[in-house]
Design an enzyme around this catalytic site. Structure first.
Site, mmCIF file in Angstrom:
data_model
loop_
_atom_site.group_PDB
_atom_site.id
_atom_site.type_symbol
_atom_site.label_atom_id
_atom_site.label_comp_id
_atom_site.label_asym_id
_atom_site.label_seq_id
_atom_site.Cartn_x
_atom_site.Cartn_y
_atom_site.Cartn_z
ATOM 1 C CG ASP A 21 13.690 55.299 75.978
ATOM 2 O OD1 ASP A 21 14.185 55.919 76.929
ATOM 3 O OD2 ASP A 21 13.891 55.629 74.786
ATOM 4 C CD GLU A 81 17.043 56.688 80.255
ATOM 5 O OE1 GLU A 81 17.645 55.888 79.513
ATOM 6 O OE2 GLU A 81 16.733 57.833 79.906
ATOM 7 C CG ASP A 154 12.541 56.350 70.926
ATOM 8 O OD1 ASP A 154 12.688 57.190 71.822
ATOM 9 O OD2 ASP A 154 12.662 56.615 69.718
#
Length: 198
Positions: A21, A81, A154
């Site tokens: 992330d 992501e 996170d």
């Protein structure tokens, strides 16, 4: 940097996946192991940078730390992501920097990287693409049977990426190009968007 073959995934059916992330101030990472349909936690943590650090130093810390993590735990697949464009273009640009060095670290170790949208990750982990971060946090704990609760979103977001990849991907794919959908395929893929007739 030499590209080496990871040995952690040489066993039949075994997959070790790192989810990342990305962020320039906080980057979360999480690694899971998949074997015979069972998923278990390997490690999770964050890479924290000081706000006053210059961008090159932040990016170097992310890159160096991720290389160290990869060399320690030997993942053979990476999930990250996708870039998203919100109202703040500056924030999107900074996240793009972090994404770039994270993907470069994986590439330098010969690890294929697959990108997922936030909606795809939420859908895979919680069953709905509109889930809150708290719901993702809860489902990650439940799916991995975590006895210790991650302190940062996170970390759970990174683990969610790894879980999403383990559920969606049969084999590693490097930056897949999605084929355009026709209307029938779109409706089948997004039933939540159909408005029922009265």
């Amino acid at each position: 940097m030499p590209i080496r073959k990871n040995s952690a995934c040489d066993l039949e059916g075994k997959r070790v996946i790192i989810g990342i992330d990305p962020g320039t101030l906080v980057t979360g990472y999480g690694i899971i192991e998949c074997l015979h349909g069972e998923r278990s936690l390997v490690v999770y943590d964050i890479i924290r940078n000081a706000p006053l650090e210059q961008m090159p130093q932040r990016l170097q810390k992310i890159y160096d730390t991720l290389l160290n993590v990869i060399d320690t735990y030997h993942p053979c697949e990476c999930a990250i992501e996708t870039a998203y464009y919100g109202k703040n273009a500056q924030s999107a640009l900074k996240i793009g920097h972090a994404r770039g060095v994270a993907m470069l670290a994986a590439a330098h170790r010969g690890i294929p990287t697959t990108e997922y949208t936030p909606r795809e990750v939420k859908q895979a982990v919680t069953g709905t693409g509109a889930a809150s971060k708290k719901k993702v946090h809860y489902m990650v704990q439940a799916l991995l049977k975590l006895t210790q609760v991650p302190q940062h979103f996170d970390e759970t977001d990174a683990l969610a990426l790894a879980l999403c990849h383990s559920l969606r991907a049969v084999a590693p794919v490097t930056h897949p190009k999605r084929k355009p959908m026709n209307w029938a395929q779109y409706v089948q893929a997004h039933p939540e968007k159909i408005i029922p007739q009265l």
